[in-house]
Design an enzyme around this catalytic site. Structure first.
Site, PDB file in Angstrom:
ATOM      1  N   TYR A 154       2.952 -83.308  17.783  1.00  0.00           N
ATOM      2  CA  TYR A 154       3.579 -82.448  16.783  1.00  0.00           C
ATOM      3  C   TYR A 154       5.079 -82.293  17.048  1.00  0.00           C
ATOM      4  O   TYR A 154       5.896 -82.353  16.128  1.00  0.00           O
ATOM      5  CB  TYR A 154       2.887 -81.079  16.802  1.00  0.00           C
ATOM      6  CG  TYR A 154       3.279 -80.116  15.717  1.00  0.00           C
ATOM      7  CD1 TYR A 154       2.769 -80.247  14.428  1.00  0.00           C
ATOM      8  CD2 TYR A 154       4.122 -79.044  15.982  1.00  0.00           C
ATOM      9  CE1 TYR A 154       3.101 -79.341  13.424  1.00  0.00           C
ATOM     10  CE2 TYR A 154       4.465 -78.132  14.995  1.00  0.00           C
ATOM     11  CZ  TYR A 154       3.949 -78.289  13.722  1.00  0.00           C
ATOM     12  OH  TYR A 154       4.289 -77.378  12.743  1.00  0.00           O
ATOM     13  N   LYS A 158       8.036 -83.404  14.523  1.00  0.00           N
ATOM     14  CA  LYS A 158       8.996 -82.440  13.993  1.00  0.00           C
ATOM     15  C   LYS A 158      10.431 -82.766  14.416  1.00  0.00           C
ATOM     16  O   LYS A 158      11.372 -82.505  13.668  1.00  0.00           O
ATOM     17  CB  LYS A 158       8.603 -81.021  14.423  1.00  0.00           C
ATOM     18  CG  LYS A 158       7.326 -80.525  13.755  1.00  0.00           C
ATOM     19  CD  LYS A 158       7.389 -80.623  12.232  1.00  0.00           C
ATOM     20  CE  LYS A 158       6.289 -79.841  11.543  1.00  0.00           C
ATOM     21  NZ  LYS A 158       6.352 -79.974  10.072  1.00  0.00           N
TER      22      LYS A 158
END
Length: 253
Positions: A154, A158
């Site tokens: 993640y 991001k």
């Protein structure tokens, strides 16, 4: 109403949480809105709520990491509402684990939805923006881009969204298209509730613990992010591009 009602916005991950709040806010701002999500019931309900208030909207189910589904969904929005000139790439998933426990599927799924999905959506929508000589792109990053234990996939996704955003700003600026990223901190959503459950904490306790570490002493809400997205897609934000704005209740590096 702050923008021409003829303008069309597309919001991914609009079935719930931040995406649903952004879609509702943009409808309130006068946009016709295409709500896209894997959750067909969620986007149809969101679209119906907008229409019930006098707005224009369509809910479309899709997997943003599937190129054919993306092209079909964007074409449907354009056919039913008009050429989309605002895109909010919000769709995302988590598959949290420490790296020694993380599977290839955990990695591929998260990078596929966040990065490939945003690439496919932007590629499909930018052709309308460049034809119209106007566009606003808002990509959802996260404070996790700065690093977060148990989220190597993640965090990488991001962080990638930030480089993606800056490059879009460079490439599309000459067409009067801006691209910016919002990097939320702790936002109370189903996703953060699932994180609390995963680590064995009650959600209220989890939010209180997070709030104690935030300068404004509260966690964020989907509306906090919707308010910022509303500004970034407005006429007034036309000279802001290639920026990453942390919406986290305090400073972030």
């Amino acid at each position: 109403m702050t923008d021409s009602p003829s303008r069309v916005a597309v919001v991914t991950g609009a079935g719930r949480g931040i995406g649903a709040a952004v879609a509702a806010r943009l409808a309130d701002d006068g946009f016709a809105v295409g709500l896209l999500d894997l959750d067909e019931a969620g986007v149809k309900q969101g679209a119906e709520a907008i229409v019930a208030k006098g707005g224009k909207a369509v809910g479309v189910a899709l997997d943003v990491s599937a190129a054919e589904q993306v092209e079909a969904a964007v074409t449907r929005v354009a056919d039913e509402l008009g050429p989309p000139v605002v895109l909010v790439n919000n769709a995302g998933i988590t598959r949290d684990n420490l790296i020694f426990k993380m599977t290839e599927q955990d990695w591929d799924s998260v990078l596929g939805v966040h990065l490939k999905g945003s690439f496919l959506m932007t590629r499909a929508v930018q052709k309308y923006m460049t034809q119209e000589k106007y566009g606003r792109i808002v990509n959802l990053s996260s404070t996790s881009a700065l690093g977060n234990r148990g989220q190597v996939n993640y965090s990488a996704a991001k962080a990638g969204m930030q480089g993606f955003t800056k490059t879009l700003a460079i490439e599309l600026g000459k067409f009067n298209v801006t691209a910016n990223a919002i990097a939320p901190g702790f936002i109370a959503t189903d996703m953060t509730a699932a994180t609390a459950e995963r680590i064995g904490m009650g959600f209220e306790e989890f939010k209180a613990a997070a709030a104690s570490q935030i300068p404004v002493q509260r966690v964020g809400t989907p509306d906090d992010i919707a308010n910022l997205a509303s500004f970034l897609v407005s006429e007034g934000a036309g000279f802001i591009s290639g920026q990453v704005i942390y919406a986290a209740g305090g400073p972030k590096d």
